[in-house]
Design an enzyme around this catalytic site. Structure first.
Site: not given
Ligand SMILES: C[S@@+](CC[C@H](N)C(=O)[O-])C[C@H]1O[C@@H](n2cnc3c(N)ncnc32)[C@H](O)[C@@H]1O
Length: 184
Positions: A39, A58, A76, A100, A140
């Site tokens: 978080g 998440d 997911d 991320d 990312k």
């Protein structure tokens, strides 16, 4: 720390660095965050921006934040029904999607490359469904050698920047890809 006294993760400072460099979040209404546990990014956004709706996903349950502007989805992004789950939470599309999420790096380059491409394909699909026209995407990558492929795959965006952060360790291959202005 303005939102909570305890820092959720040092990733807080990574998002802060990108935001300060690129004005990532200023003046936005809605953000979708992929891979939010534990978080840190969520905490950065909720601490620094008001009047902004944040939906975070998440696979792992996070300790939630006490905010009316925040909604957590445990799921997911590869689940077949994730699109309809997100759609149930928000009817309108997002200005920005941030991810991320990363794969479990096996160390076998061919395997990791395939898995990374599957992950970013999924992020691209979610962006095409949920971003407004002109919206932005930040994600990312933790693997070198994907820049050419990413430039090809993310052609629906007008501008693509590969960002290496000052706080990233020298030997890490962590790079953030900032795709701006979704055209279609
Ligand atoms: C590096 S952590 C995120 C850290 C977070 N940004 C922060 O600031 O605390 C990556 C997260 O992505 C999540 N993740 C990876 N693949 C995912 C997927 N397919 N669907 C949902 N979450 C995923 C993992 O469970 C993990 O918690």
């Amino acid at each position: 720390m303005t939102y909570l006294s305890r820092l959720r993760s040092i990733s807080f400072f990574k998002l802060k660095e990108i935001d300060l460099r690129f004005n990532l979040i200023k003046d936005l209404d809605t953000i979708l965050e992929i891979g939010c546990f534990p978080g840190g990014w969520t905490q950065y956004i909720l601490s620094n921006y008001k009047d902004l709706k944040l939906i975070s996903i998440d696979k792992k349950q996070i300790n939630s934040f006490r905010s009316n502007d925040f909604y957590f989805i445990k799921g997911d992004i590869f689940d077949a029904n994730i699109i309809s789950i997100i759609r149930k939470v928000v009817k309108s599309n997002f200005n920005l999607i941030i991810s991320d999420a990363c794969i479990n790096i096996s160390g076998i380059n061919a395997v990791d490359t395939i898995n990374y491409i599957l992950l970013i394909k999924r992020i691209l699909l979610i962006s095409k469904v949920f971003l407004i026209k002109g919206g932005n995407l930040l994600f990312k990558i933790m693997l070198g050698g994907l820049e050419y492929k990413i430039k090809q795959m993310f052609r629906p965006f007008l501008k693509i920047d590969f960002i290496r952060l000052a706080c990233t360790k020298n030997r890490s291959s962590e790079v953030f890809v900032y795709c701006r202005f979704l055209r279609f």
